[in-house]
Design a protein around this motif. Structure first.
Motif, mmCIF file in Angstrom:
data_model
loop_
_atom_site.group_PDB
_atom_site.id
_atom_site.type_symbol
_atom_site.label_atom_id
_atom_site.label_comp_id
_atom_site.label_asym_id
_atom_site.label_seq_id
_atom_site.Cartn_x
_atom_site.Cartn_y
_atom_site.Cartn_z
ATOM 1 N N ASN A 1 0.815 -1.215 0.000
ATOM 2 C CA ASN A 1 0.000 0.000 0.000
ATOM 3 C C ASN A 1 0.847 1.263 0.000
ATOM 4 O OD1 ASN A 1 -2.652 -1.178 0.221
ATOM 5 N ND2 ASN A 1 -2.030 -1.813 2.284
ATOM 6 N N ALA A 2 0.220 2.340 -0.463
ATOM 7 C CA ALA A 2 0.820 3.671 -0.348
ATOM 8 C C ALA A 2 0.755 4.113 1.123
ATOM 9 C CB ALA A 2 0.036 4.643 -1.214
ATOM 10 N N PRO A 3 1.513 5.120 1.491
ATOM 11 C CA PRO A 3 1.409 5.619 2.863
ATOM 12 C C PRO A 3 0.036 6.247 3.096
ATOM 13 C CG PRO A 3 2.775 7.070 1.532
ATOM 14 C CD PRO A 3 2.491 5.871 0.689
ATOM 15 N N SER A 4 -0.492 6.083 4.294
ATOM 16 C CA SER A 4 -1.818 6.628 4.615
ATOM 17 C C SER A 4 -1.722 8.127 4.866
ATOM 18 C CB SER A 4 -2.371 5.942 5.863
ATOM 19 O OG SER A 4 -1.642 6.374 6.998
ATOM 20 N N GLU A 5 -2.878 8.756 4.960
ATOM 21 C CA GLU A 5 -2.903 10.198 5.265
ATOM 22 C C GLU A 5 -2.243 10.489 6.621
ATOM 23 O OE1 GLU A 5 -6.954 11.556 6.553
ATOM 24 O OE2 GLU A 5 -7.515 9.512 5.959
ATOM 25 N N PHE A 6 -2.351 9.518 7.563
ATOM 26 C CA PHE A 6 -1.759 9.730 8.893
ATOM 27 C C PHE A 6 -0.241 9.717 8.809
ATOM 28 C CE2 PHE A 6 -5.776 7.451 9.195
ATOM 29 C CZ PHE A 6 -6.528 8.407 9.879
ATOM 30 N N VAL A 7 0.263 8.784 8.002
ATOM 31 C CA VAL A 7 1.711 8.706 7.818
ATOM 32 C C VAL A 7 2.205 9.992 7.147
ATOM 33 C CG1 VAL A 7 3.565 7.466 6.617
ATOM 34 C CG2 VAL A 7 1.727 6.188 7.730
ATOM 35 N N ILE A 8 1.477 10.451 6.156
ATOM 36 C CA ILE A 8 1.906 11.654 5.436
ATOM 37 C C ILE A 8 1.862 12.881 6.338
ATOM 38 C CG2 ILE A 8 1.320 13.217 3.524
ATOM 39 C CD1 ILE A 8 0.347 10.652 2.029
ATOM 40 N N SER A 9 0.824 12.987 7.164
ATOM 41 C CA SER A 9 0.777 14.190 8.000
ATOM 42 C C SER A 9 1.857 14.145 9.077
ATOM 43 C CB SER A 9 -0.624 14.442 8.569
ATOM 44 O OG SER A 9 -0.862 13.575 9.626
ATOM 45 N N LYS A 10 2.166 12.933 9.558
ATOM 46 C CA LYS A 10 3.273 12.825 10.520
ATOM 47 C C LYS A 10 4.594 13.167 9.828
ATOM 48 C CE LYS A 10 5.511 9.868 13.875
ATOM 49 N NZ LYS A 10 5.908 8.502 14.160
ATOM 50 N N TRP A 11 4.733 12.716 8.592
ATOM 51 C CA TRP A 11 5.938 13.004 7.809
ATOM 52 C C TRP A 11 6.119 14.516 7.692
ATOM 53 C CZ3 TRP A 11 7.782 15.574 3.665
ATOM 54 C CH2 TRP A 11 8.963 15.118 3.079
ATOM 55 N N GLU A 12 5.007 15.205 7.378
ATOM 56 C CA GLU A 12 5.098 16.657 7.180
ATOM 57 C C GLU A 12 5.416 17.387 8.476
ATOM 58 O OE1 GLU A 12 1.530 17.197 4.942
ATOM 59 O OE2 GLU A 12 2.595 16.831 3.049
ATOM 60 N N GLU A 13 4.828 16.895 9.549
ATOM 61 C CA GLU A 13 5.100 17.493 10.864
ATOM 62 C C GLU A 13 6.593 17.362 11.206
ATOM 63 O OE1 GLU A 13 2.544 15.720 13.874
ATOM 64 O OE2 GLU A 13 4.110 16.186 15.360
ATOM 65 N N LEU A 14 7.121 16.165 11.006
ATOM 66 C CA LEU A 14 8.538 15.925 11.304
ATOM 67 C C LEU A 14 9.439 16.740 10.391
ATOM 68 C CD1 LEU A 14 8.404 12.062 11.776
ATOM 69 C CD2 LEU A 14 9.278 13.681 13.477
ATOM 70 N N ASN A 15 9.044 16.822 9.150
ATOM 71 C CA ASN A 15 9.849 17.547 8.181
ATOM 72 C C ASN A 15 9.980 19.019 8.572
ATOM 73 O OD1 ASN A 15 11.369 17.259 5.812
ATOM 74 N ND2 ASN A 15 9.757 18.270 4.630
ATOM 75 N N ASN A 16 8.960 19.542 9.249
ATOM 76 C CA ASN A 16 9.011 20.928 9.706
ATOM 77 C C ASN A 16 9.731 21.080 11.038
ATOM 78 O OD1 ASN A 16 7.608 21.924 7.491
ATOM 79 N ND2 ASN A 16 5.636 21.376 8.405
ATOM 80 N N LYS A 17 9.776 19.998 11.797
ATOM 81 C CA LYS A 17 10.295 20.085 13.163
ATOM 82 C C LYS A 17 11.784 19.782 13.267
ATOM 83 C CE LYS A 17 9.341 17.239 16.688
ATOM 84 N NZ LYS A 17 8.528 16.252 17.403
ATOM 85 N N LEU A 18 12.257 18.863 12.459
ATOM 86 C CA LEU A 18 13.650 18.414 12.590
ATOM 87 C C LEU A 18 14.613 19.498 12.086
ATOM 88 C CD1 LEU A 18 13.054 14.732 11.465
ATOM 89 C CD2 LEU A 18 13.913 15.434 13.697
#
Ligand SMILES: [Zn+2]
Length: 697
Positions: A46-63
């Motif tokens: 499967n593709a990444p879920s919306e939850f995975v993507i939003s966590k990805w975006e959050e981390l991408n802004n935080k790190l």
């Protein structure tokens, strides 16, 4: 009895697990939420879920992506890349392939890869020859580890000659091509893990070694640990590598992307030249080919036998594998004893005070160097504190009642360290490491009698399934939780279903979907691979895939006789020798060793230096001849009948042993309902392919 004596084709043929990537049909499943155009390797994926993507975006802004020093350091000193991406093994297969990871260099963001891991995976794409400082060079990206070349007065001093002869040879050719041909005058093994020595024959000629032209230098305890760490639990450790290292996962944004300390392990010819110079002092100076080196033994850190090296004339500090571009494994998922995070920290502190106060460059067997004393000290102190905080922090919590089932959710790395890339948990995941530290001190029991002697999962699961209302109720709830992104709760109930109804593929597929979304979110490749490989196994069963064997005479020779006898005891099926007993004198005249081997109470024991005058059976065989038997060159029976091995007493002792030997299969079931369809291969009773995990870490 004759047939039982045919130990011939290798009693222990040690095998390095190198697995040519399984071919899974490459369904080009479109990802609606991901910009990439590389398809999933598994039709069920499967593709990444919306939850995975939003966590990805959050981390991408935080790190702290604004800190790009690692990228500057990783590039610095580049001299040349070779004009190839693949290194072939001598027997014709691909030993190393850097090309399969090039999707990482296309400038894309993959939502299937934790943004911090993607960053690390790109940093590990170094490929070629680099100058550390004039006189010190590294070839990176030719294997899991770096190979380092120090220019002596007459030749090269090599630090850590990789996992395979083919990759180390290619690295030597690359440096000789660009910096001028020089002989290899010395090799230093920084520690006992195979990715740091097994390629030695690619750079050292046996004759040169025998003539004393080449020094091979190693830390105290090297030979004891180089082989032994991987013998007793070797088969299980190799099987667990399928999970930790994702050895059967294709390189793909949905699969294998990195191994934290490099891209992967080369699949070539392994060997071992035993060291002829052992560093025994805590701190010991040696000048080799005009280069002054100060060795610093650091036992009980990343490996049981390991040492740093300082080059005072160049103010250069070699950190072995003690300080790399990641926090390392305290508990490595493949197995090995839990490491001591506090001891590790203390040894970094020693190195800091011995060398780090003046070092102008720090380089290591993995990752990239750090230049400038401020930066060297920053990274040394940061890693020192990360390991110490892990050990202290876990002990702090466990002394207040936090258990092994909770510690990973309670322990946090201090905020100041979380913002440092060098303190992040790529190789040794912090959750997993915190459980490891607790286990080191308190063991596996959480102190609750309910978990003291629990039912096995297959035994307890059916009642859970029944009480939860059966499989359709569980799957319905599982889907609900999956759709909400509550993967861990979904895993709790679906795992029970998988054990309760191991043939329920719909349930296992849903569990695999949860594992996959969890895998996409992991910063540590060890955890990512474990989840993604777990999904692969649940969906498709235990993967097939070639596991070519690489017999290594060097490694068999290096195995001590007591280790060999211990391992026979491990392979013995106790039930088959119930009521039987014997004593056997086992003598290897050429190395002066004598063992007393005893079978009693279904147990095989051995003791060195003792003999039984009234032994039921005695065998005298030179260790060099035993090596031939271990290598499969000669059979024991042949050696006995030609008088090369001499026996006395009751020869049925050997057939008793042979009949009780169990062959450990590599592909045993780890996840419910994935067991192979029972194809028991009949083997020579003494034969055990023992896939030594020598390529790891
Ligand atoms: Zn290593």
């Amino acid at each position: 009895m004759q047939s039982n004596l045919s130990m011939g084709n290798s009693i222990l043929s040690i095998v390095v697990v190198f697995i040519i990537a399984i071919t899974i049909s490459c369904d080009q499943k479109e990802s609606s939420t991901n910009s990439q155009d590389i398809g999933h390797f598994d039709p069920k994926g499967n593709a990444p879920s919306e939850f995975v993507i939003s966590k990805w975006e959050e981390l991408n802004n935080k790190l702290p992506f604004e800190d790009e020093r690692d990228f500057e350091e990783q590039k610095k000193g580049f001299i040349a890349s070779p004009d190839y991406k693949e290194i072939m093994a001598d027997d014709g297969h691909v030993a190393w392939n850097m090309g399969k990871y090039e999707f990482l260099l296309e400038g894309k963001d993959f939502h299937t890869i934790h943004p911090s891991l993607q960053r690390q995976a790109i940093l590990n794409m170094n490929f070629g020859l680099y100058e550390v400082i004039p006189g010190i060079y590294q070839v990176r990206g030719f294997d899991l580890a770096n190979i380092t070349f120090v220019k002596g007065e007459t030749g090269w001093i090599i630090f850590d000659p990789l996992t395979a002869s083919e990759t180390s040879r290619a690295a030597l050719e690359l440096i000789n091509k660009h910096l001028g041909e020089r002989p290899v005058v010395a090799v230093v093994y920084s520690h006992s893990h195979g990715d740091h020595w097994a390629g030695v024959r690619g750079v050292v000629d046996e004759e040169d070694f025998k003539n004393g032209k080449v020094k091979v230098i190693a830390p105290v305890g090297f030979m004891d640990h180089a082989i032994s760490e991987n013998v007793y639990a070797g088969n299980a450790m190799s099987r667990r590598m399928f999970l930790q290292y994702g050895v059967l996962l294709p390189a793909n944004p949905y699969g294998m992307v990195d191994m934290a300390i490099g891209k992967g392990t080369a699949a070539g010819t392994v060997g071992l030249i035993p060291p002829n110079v052992i560093i025994t002092e805590d701190v010991q100076e040696l000048t080799v080919d005009g280069v002054k080196m100060v060795f610093h033994n650091t036992p009980g850190t990343e490996a049981p036998a390991e040492m740093n090296t300082y080059f005072p004339e160049m103010k250069a500090f070699w950190a072995a594998e003690n300080i790399t571009g990641t926090i390392h494994n305290i508990y490595t998922l493949r197995g090995t004893l839990i490491r001591d995070a506090l001891q590790w920290s203390k040894k970094i502190n020693e190195a800091l005070h011995l060398f780090g106060k003046e070092a102008e460059v720090m380089f290591a067997s993995h990752s990239w160097p750090r230049w400038g004393n401020d930066r060297v000290q920053e990274v040394m102190k940061g890693q020192r504190d990360t390991y110490a905080n892990l050990s202290n922090g876990v002990l702090h919590l466990l002394n207040q009642g936090v258990t092994i089932n909770e510690i990973h959710n309670e322990y946090n790395v201090p905020k100041s360290l979380q913002n440092q890339w060098y303190a992040r948990s790529y190789h040794g995941d912090v959750k997993n490491n915190s459980r490891g530290v607790l286990n080191r001190y308190l063991g596996h029991w959480d102190g609750n009698p309910a978990t003291l002697i629990p039912l096995s999962p297959y035994e307890s699961a059916p009642l859970y399934v029944d009480m939860m209302g059966g499989s359709s109720a569980i799957i319905k709830k599982g889907k609900e939780l999956f759709n909400k992104g509550d993967y861990l709760n979904a895993i709790e109930i679906l795992n029970k279903l998988a054990y309760g109804e191991p043939d329920n593929q719909e349930g296992k597929d849903l569990l695999a979907d949860c594992y996959e979304q969890m895998g996409y979110q992991q910063e540590s490749p060890s955890l990512r691979n474990a989840f993604l490989a777990g999904a692969l196994e649940l969906r498709n069963g235990i993967p097939e895939g070639e596991t070519p064997t690489a017999d290594s005479p060097d490694i068999l020779r290096a195995m001590s006789t007591d280790l060999f006898l211990d391992f026979l005891g491990i392979r013995l099926d106790s039930r088959k020798v119930e009521g039987k007993a014997f004593t056997m004198n086992f003598i290897t005249p050429d190395n002066g060793e004598k063992y007393l081997v005893e079978l009693s109470n279904g147990t095989l024991s051995n003791i060195e230096g003792f003999q039984d005058e009234n032994a039921d059976f005695s065998i005298k065989i030179n260790r060099s001849d035993l090596d031939l038997v271990l290598m499969g060159v000669k059979s024991l029976q042949e050696l006995i009948s030609t008088g090369v091995a001499k026996i006395e007493g009751d020869p049925s002792v050997l057939s008793t042993l042979a009949e009780a030997m169990v062959h450990f299969e590599l592909r045993f079931e780890m996840l419910p309902g994935t067991g192979s369809k029972d194809e028991k291969v009949s083997k020579n009773p003494y034969q055990q392919d023992m896939p030594a995990v020598i390529g790891a870490e």
